[in-house]
Design a protein around this motif. Structure first.
Motif, short mmCIF file in Angstrom:
data_model
loop_
_atom_site.label_atom_id
_atom_site.label_comp_id
_atom_site.label_asym_id
_atom_site.label_seq_id
_atom_site.Cartn_x
_atom_site.Cartn_y
_atom_site.Cartn_z
N GLN A 11 0.83 -1.20 0.00
CA GLN A 11 0.00 0.00 0.00
C GLN A 11 0.87 1.25 0.00
O GLN A 11 1.86 1.33 0.74
CB GLN A 11 -0.91 0.01 1.23
CG GLN A 11 -1.83 1.21 1.34
CD GLN A 11 -2.81 1.28 0.18
OE1 GLN A 11 -3.44 0.29 -0.15
NE2 GLN A 11 -2.94 2.45 -0.42
N ALA A 12 0.50 2.22 -0.83
CA ALA A 12 1.25 3.47 -0.90
C ALA A 12 0.61 4.52 0.00
O ALA A 12 -0.61 4.67 0.02
CB ALA A 12 1.30 3.98 -2.34
N VAL A 13 1.43 5.23 0.72
CA VAL A 13 0.98 6.33 1.57
C VAL A 13 1.61 7.60 1.03
O VAL A 13 2.83 7.74 1.02
CB VAL A 13 1.40 6.11 3.04
CG1 VAL A 13 0.89 7.27 3.90
CG2 VAL A 13 0.89 4.77 3.56
N LEU A 14 0.77 8.54 0.56
CA LEU A 14 1.28 9.79 0.03
C LEU A 14 1.81 10.67 1.15
O LEU A 14 1.14 10.84 2.18
CB LEU A 14 0.18 10.53 -0.73
CG LEU A 14 -0.30 9.88 -2.04
CD1 LEU A 14 -1.41 10.72 -2.66
CD2 LEU A 14 0.85 9.73 -3.02
N ALA B 257 -2.04 -2.19 6.59
CA ALA B 257 -2.21 -3.18 7.65
C ALA B 257 -1.00 -3.19 8.58
O ALA B 257 -1.03 -3.84 9.63
CB ALA B 257 -2.42 -4.56 7.04
N HIS B 258 0.03 -2.46 8.21
CA HIS B 258 1.26 -2.43 9.00
C HIS B 258 1.43 -1.07 9.66
O HIS B 258 1.47 -0.05 8.96
CB HIS B 258 2.48 -2.72 8.13
CG HIS B 258 2.49 -4.08 7.53
ND1 HIS B 258 1.72 -4.43 6.44
CD2 HIS B 258 3.17 -5.21 7.88
CE1 HIS B 258 1.93 -5.69 6.13
NE2 HIS B 258 2.80 -6.19 6.98
N PRO B 259 1.55 -1.02 10.97
CA PRO B 259 1.85 0.26 11.64
C PRO B 259 3.26 0.71 11.29
O PRO B 259 4.15 -0.11 11.05
CB PRO B 259 1.70 -0.06 13.12
CG PRO B 259 1.98 -1.53 13.22
CD PRO B 259 1.44 -2.13 11.94
N PHE B 260 3.45 2.01 11.25
CA PHE B 260 4.78 2.53 10.94
C PHE B 260 5.69 2.24 12.14
O PHE B 260 5.43 2.70 13.26
CB PHE B 260 4.69 4.04 10.69
CG PHE B 260 5.91 4.63 10.07
CD1 PHE B 260 6.51 4.04 8.97
CD2 PHE B 260 6.47 5.80 10.56
CE1 PHE B 260 7.63 4.58 8.37
CE2 PHE B 260 7.59 6.35 9.98
CZ PHE B 260 8.17 5.75 8.88
N PRO B 261 6.78 1.49 11.93
CA PRO B 261 7.63 1.05 13.05
C PRO B 261 8.56 2.16 13.56
O PRO B 261 9.79 2.06 13.47
CB PRO B 261 8.41 -0.12 12.45
CG PRO B 261 8.55 0.24 11.02
CD PRO B 261 7.27 0.95 10.64
N LEU C 5 1.54 11.30 11.13
CA LEU C 5 2.13 10.34 10.20
C LEU C 5 1.80 8.91 10.61
O LEU C 5 1.40 8.08 9.78
CB LEU C 5 3.64 10.53 10.13
CG LEU C 5 4.42 9.55 9.25
CD1 LEU C 5 3.99 9.71 7.79
CD2 LEU C 5 5.92 9.78 9.40
N ARG C 6 1.95 8.61 11.88
CA ARG C 6 1.61 7.26 12.37
C ARG C 6 0.15 6.92 12.10
O ARG C 6 -0.18 5.82 11.65
CB ARG C 6 1.90 7.17 13.87
CG ARG C 6 3.37 7.02 14.25
CD ARG C 6 3.49 7.03 15.74
NE ARG C 6 4.83 6.71 16.20
CZ ARG C 6 5.36 7.22 17.30
NH1 ARG C 6 4.65 8.10 18.02
NH2 ARG C 6 6.56 6.88 17.68
N ARG C 7 -0.72 7.88 12.37
CA ARG C 7 -2.16 7.65 12.16
C ARG C 7 -2.45 7.44 10.68
O ARG C 7 -3.26 6.58 10.32
CB ARG C 7 -2.96 8.84 12.70
CG ARG C 7 -2.99 8.94 14.22
CD ARG C 7 -3.77 10.15 14.68
NE ARG C 7 -5.13 10.15 14.17
CZ ARG C 7 -5.98 11.17 14.32
NH1 ARG C 7 -5.58 12.27 14.95
NH2 ARG C 7 -7.20 11.10 13.85
N LYS C 8 -1.82 8.22 9.83
CA LYS C 8 -2.06 8.10 8.40
C LYS C 8 -1.60 6.75 7.87
O LYS C 8 -2.31 6.11 7.08
CB LYS C 8 -1.35 9.24 7.67
CG LYS C 8 -1.56 9.21 6.16
CD LYS C 8 -1.27 10.55 5.51
CE LYS C 8 0.17 10.89 5.51
NZ LYS C 8 0.46 12.12 4.72
N VAL C 9 -0.43 6.31 8.30
CA VAL C 9 0.08 5.02 7.85
C VAL C 9 -0.80 3.88 8.37
O VAL C 9 -1.12 2.94 7.64
CB VAL C 9 1.54 4.81 8.30
CG1 VAL C 9 2.01 3.41 7.96
CG2 VAL C 9 2.45 5.85 7.66
N ALA C 10 -1.22 3.98 9.63
CA ALA C 10 -2.07 2.94 10.21
C ALA C 10 -3.41 2.85 9.50
O ALA C 10 -3.97 1.76 9.31
CB ALA C 10 -2.28 3.21 11.70
N ALA C 11 -3.93 4.00 9.07
CA ALA C 11 -5.23 4.01 8.40
C ALA C 11 -5.14 3.46 6.98
O ALA C 11 -6.10 2.89 6.47
CB ALA C 11 -5.77 5.43 8.37
N ALA C 12 -3.98 3.62 6.35
CA ALA C 12 -3.84 3.22 4.95
C ALA C 12 -3.25 1.82 4.78
O ALA C 12 -3.36 1.23 3.72
CB ALA C 12 -2.95 4.22 4.21
#
Length: 235
Positions: A158-161, A218-222, A209-216
């Motif tokens: 999944q891409a996160v802009l 299945a992997h939380p930003f580590p 940023l963490r919230r955006k990655v988590a929403a987009a």
């Protein structure tokens, strides 16, 4: 990867003045080696984008069916790697600042010297080529940056802009994966005036940023905070 400097640049010229577009700008830019597609409305641009994204979009502010500033902002968020040049009769400092803030790479005013316009497009092409080359930059396994660093690719694909602020921040963290990156070093990626920067803004940016990655994805930003030191990206 297309070599933007050696191949003909595909330029979408969005100008509602048909005479200016078809008799002056388009033929002169073609003389300079550009592959120009003349368009008279934002709707026509949208139809073009469905078929393929040009290398650079030159657009006016005063369009019959859209506001050029809003369009520049939309293009930047939807197509982070495309070049955007605003060419308009509006020359106030406020308009110039707004155009650049909204996403334009360059802001030129009419009447424009054709050599300057061509030089601006070639200069932008060189910058785009350098940015595209960073697509090969890979982060530690499972995470990578793409689109010249404008997209964070999660392990699931999944891409996160990323925004203009997030882009250098994420790049710094990934390049130093497994290492604690100090708060001062991260702030330095966001501003040249580190002493007047509100440090709470860094924490807010990382929280969003963490919230955006988590929403987009299945992997939380580590990314973890290290008390009193900074942050560490540890996939």
């Amino acid at each position: 990867m297309k070599d933007l400097e050696n191949a003909s640049l595909r330029v979408a010229l969005l100008e509602d003045d048909a005479v200016l577009r078809e008799r002056i700008l388009s033929p002169r830019l073609r003389d300079h080696g550009f592959d120009v597609i003349g368009l008279g409305s934002a709707a026509a641009l949208e139809r073009l984008l469905l078929a393929g994204v040009p290398d650079i979009i030159v657009l006016d502010v005063g369009l019959p069916d859209a506001d050029g500033f809003d369009l520049a902002q939309s293009l930047r968020s939807r197509f982070p790697a495309v070049g955007v040049v605003m060419l308009t009769g509006r020359e106030s400092p406020h308009d110039k600042v707004r155009g650049l803030v909204d996403g334009a790479d360059a802001y030129l005013t009419k009447p424009v010297e054709l050599g300057l316009l061509a030089a601006t497009l070639h200069s932008l092409a060189r910058r785009l080529q350098a940015v595209m080359a960073t697509d090969a930059f890979a982060s530690p396994p499972g995470w990578r940056l793409a689109g010249g660093g404008w997209r964070l690719m999660a392990p699931c694909g999944q891409a996160v802009l990323l925004t203009r602020s997030e882009r250098p921040l994420v790049r710094c963290l990934i390049q130093h994966a497994g290492q604690v990156v100090g708060r001062d070093a991260l702030i330095a990626t966001l501003t040249s005036n580190t002493f007047e920067f509100d440090t709470h803004r860094l924490d807010s940016l990382i929280h969003r940023l963490r919230r955006k990655v988590a929403a987009a994805s299945a992997h939380p930003f580590p990314l973890s905070a290290v008390h009193g030191a900074g942050y560490v990206f540890a996939p």
